[in-house]
Enzyme design. Structure first.
Site, PDB file in Angstrom:
ATOM      1  N   ASP A 185       0.831  -1.193   0.000  1.00 34.63           N
ATOM      2  CA  ASP A 185       0.000   0.000   0.000  1.00 34.63           C
ATOM      3  C   ASP A 185       0.874   1.253   0.000  1.00 34.63           C
ATOM      4  OD1 ASP A 185      -2.642   1.383   0.487  1.00 34.63           O
ATOM      5  OD2 ASP A 185      -1.613   1.938   2.338  1.00 34.63           O
ATOM      6  N   GLU A 215       1.675  -0.416  -5.032  1.00 33.11           N
ATOM      7  CA  GLU A 215       0.749   0.657  -5.368  1.00 33.11           C
ATOM      8  C   GLU A 215       1.638   1.892  -5.538  1.00 33.11           C
ATOM      9  OE1 GLU A 215      -3.407   2.578  -3.736  1.00 33.11           O
ATOM     10  OE2 GLU A 215      -1.814   2.234  -2.284  1.00 33.11           O
TER      11      GLU A 215
END
Length: 704
Positions: A354, A390
């Site tokens: 993330d 990401e």
């Protein structure tokens, strides 16, 4: 050899122990504890009753090896419940927030006892005073914080092994443990919402039917519900608020602990399905200076976090209040230890990071050769698993799509937005579509990276579902309690004539066709497709595109209303992709002539058979794109045949097939989803995707 002396403290046999491994480790005659703090003056080990409610003993940790404090306590066994208290300066303006009145969770805790209970006593400062976070609170927080539990990680893995699916052969299924299982009729009632429920036959069979090779789970490392979410009567559903990087989230299991997670992995592996974890190493659940003191802040705030303004405030590149300081060697070590733990002890197959730009941000900015990337790529355990980034955050220079080093793969939002806009009918998007179909080479084709570097997706947990993408033009996040201000406003969505649910047959038909076109584009593109769980059955969230706090029927997949025809279509797309290696190549295609036959590996065409001119690529009327694909000129298999894919977001148009193959056979037409094969058409239907394969020059009806 001499043995360190043992002493009695609070009825326990205590000795210095050793500074490794970090955390709590069973030794055979007790438990060894090791915890990091560079700035503490004293650390106490606090032992609790099995339910975590009563503090039984406080043992000062007197031995220190560098910045590692360590102690061995004889007689302790698996199941022992503990926490720490750290003494040191409370000087927020210099970055120090030590407060021994606050019980601290071990950063290496392998399991948790109890849940966080929001209370002002969790704060290191006194709420409501004029001095704000510079004030000092003396209330004991032990009653309100989860405690760490000593665990025995041993498990009967048998002959379990990682499936090791090639990256370019992968089909990723992004799913939430609770969302996938809470309403599934085939999951036993008592297992719904759990790791064991996800490992049930019904769920695994569904994934196998779809051709899924890897399930990517939203965060399952222990996390907490933010106070502002709890006050609205909601919960953190997605889980991007980690407090324990080694502990599986308790809300997804019973009393089996880690054993339940390990069982899930073993069962998925036996079906050939990999397990990828969405992990959050960019921040913790402690928030900014106004947040609670739960673990890292109280143990060594100045080391664990990136600080600003002399140390009082936190760098907030994550938008969550704090940013972990991976430039500190002990923080980086914790992250690396955590990753290895999940691979070696839980057998997971990879990670999706993330806000991964945070992990690569050094003092001078994002660095693809920074400490984190160097550490993970040289690691003999982690360099072998799948690594997905990401590639953005909200910090300076935060958007880094394509900048990650091999072997990282990256979520490709350019694919998501470009494909959505093409099918919505936005002007002059055909050229962009061409780039997405070839794996976004303009971003990823460098430094020896493969065409599988791009993780292609139409939807993810963050945003509209596929059904909502074709049903709403405006988000509807009112249930989140933020007056619909949260979530993205630019979704590149289209309601096909009616906003929201409808019974109008023409609108329903148009929406169904649009979904098939989007899904076909996903499956026929180079790169690695990722499917959001529920999209294959028509899952809707009622237009909510930011359901992060909706742990309820808004987010839980509604299997009772499953669109079985759509599910079958997705399964056939996956089977087509698998059957044709030309659709999932490792090498990027560069329109180079192949030594085997002199034909180029990719040829762009207009529907009339001609190749587009430079002007065509910028022509708003150019809405039907054909692409002829073969195995790459560099080392491709010349015997794999060719395919011709047609993407038409305009009206019906005549089709002239290229003469580079003896015969073409239709194997996909999104306007006729039931069709499996047929003669080559002479016309491309409006709003359609076609796929044709080359056939040897043999008479019709004969087997080649």
């Amino acid at each position: 050899m001499t043995t360190a002396p043992r002493i009695r403290a609070n009825g326990h046999s205590v000795s210095p122990g050793r500074p490794w491994p970090m955390g709590a480790t069973l030794t055979g005659d007790g438990v060894n504890f090791a915890v990091f703090s560079a700035h503490a003056e004293l650390i106490e080990l606090c032992l609790f009753s099995p339910d975590g409610r009563k503090e039984l003993a406080r043992l000062p940790i007197r031995d220190r090896d560098g910045d590692i404090w360590h102690i061995h306590v004889g007689g302790l066994t698996a199941g022992a419940v503990y926490g720490f208290r750290a003494f040191g300066p409370y000087d927020p303006e210099r970055g120090h927030r030590f407060n021994p009145h606050k019980l601290l969770l071990d950063p290496y805790a392998r399991a948790l006892e109890g849940r966080l209970k929001w209370s002002d006593a969790l704060m290191g400062y006194k709420i409501g005073t004029a001095r704000g976070d510079l004030s000092y609170d003396t209330r004991d927080s032990a009653f309100a914080v989860p405690k760490a539990v000593v665990t025995d990680p041993s498990f009967g893995w048998g002959n379990d092994d990682h499936p090791r699916t090639a990256r370019t052969d992968s089909l990723i299924y992004e799913a939430h443990v609770r969302g996938l299982t809470m309403r599934h009729p085939g999951v036993p009632q008592g297992l719904r919402g759990t790791y064991l429920g996800l490992a049930s036959d019904a769920v695994i069979d569904h994934m196998l039917k779809l051709g899924v090779t890897a399930v990517e789970l939203l965060p399952v490392q222990a996390f907490i519900d933010e106070r502002f979410v709890v006050t609205r009567g909601l919960r953190n559903y997605w889980g991007y608020n980690t407090i324990g990087f080694f502990a599986p989230e308790p809300r997804y299991m019973g009393k089996g602990g880690l054993w339940e997670f390990q069982t899930m992995v073993r069962r998925l592996h036996s079906a050939g399905i990999e397990v990828i974890l969405d992990v959050v190493y960019n921040h913790t659940g402690e928030g900014d200076q106004w947040g609670p003191t739960l673990s890292f802040r109280g143990l060594d705030n100045a080391s664990y976090y990136r600080l600003a303004d002399g140390g009082r405030n936190y760098v907030n590149d994550t938008g969550t209040g704090n940013t972990l300081n991976l430039t500190h060697p002990m923080v980086l070590r914790m992250v690396m230890d955590s990753l290895r733990y999940w691979v070696e002890v839980a057998h997971v197959d990879g990670f999706r990071f993330d806000l991964a730009t945070v992990l690569g941000r050094e003092a001078q900015g994002f660095d693809p050769n920074g400490g984190f990337f160097d550490a993970i790529r040289q690691d003999p355990v982690l360099s072998r698993v799948k690594l997905i980034a990401e590639p953005w955050d909200i910090g300076p220079g935060g958007y880094q799509l394509g900048a990650y080093p091999h072997p990282f793969q990256e979520w490709n939002d350019r694919f998501r937005d470009g494909v959505r806009r093409f099918w919505r009918g936005d002007v002059a998007m055909t050229r962009d579509l061409a780039a997405r179909l070839l794996g976004s080479a303009e971003r990823f084709d460098h430094s020896g990276r493969s065409a599988g570097s791009s993780i292609n997706f139409l939807t993810s947990h963050d945003g509209f579902t596929l059904q909502d993408l074709v049903s709403f033009t405006v988000k509807r996040n009112w249930d989140n309690g933020e007056d619909n201000r949260d979530g993205h406003s630019e979704n590149h969505s289209d309601n096909l004539g009616v906003e929201g649910p409808t019974n109008v047959p023409a609108v329903l038909a148009a929406r169904a066709l649009r979904k098939r076109n989007l899904l076909a584009t996903l499956m026929l593109s180079q790169g690695v497709p990722m499917l959001l769980a529920g999209d294959e059955i028509g899952q809707t969230q009622g237009g909510n595109n930011n359901a992060y706090a909706q742990d309820n029927e808004i987010s839980w997949i509604n299997w009772a209303n499953a669109d079985q025809a759509l599910t079958a279509f997705v399964a056939r797309l996956a089977a087509l992709r698998k059957a044709h290696p030309v659709l999932h190549q490792r090498r990027f295609l560069h329109a180079r002539a192949r030594p085997s036959d002199g034909l180029r590996d990719v040829i762009w065409r207009r529907p009339d058979g001609s190749e587009p001119s430079p002007q065509d690529w910028h022509d708003p009327a150019f809405r039907c794109l054909c692409v002829e694909l073969r195995m790459a000129a560099e080392g491709g298999d010349p015997g794999s045949g060719a395919v011709l894919a047609v993407f038409n977001c305009g009206g019906a148009t005549a089709l002239r097939l290229p003469d580079t193959a003896p015969r073409w056979e239709l194997i996909l037409d999104t306007t006729r989803p039931e069709l499996t094969e047929g003669p080559a058409p002479q016309e491309v239907p409006a709003q359609s995707v076609l796929l044709l394969r080359s056939r040897p020059d043999v008479p019709e009806g004969e087997t080649p």
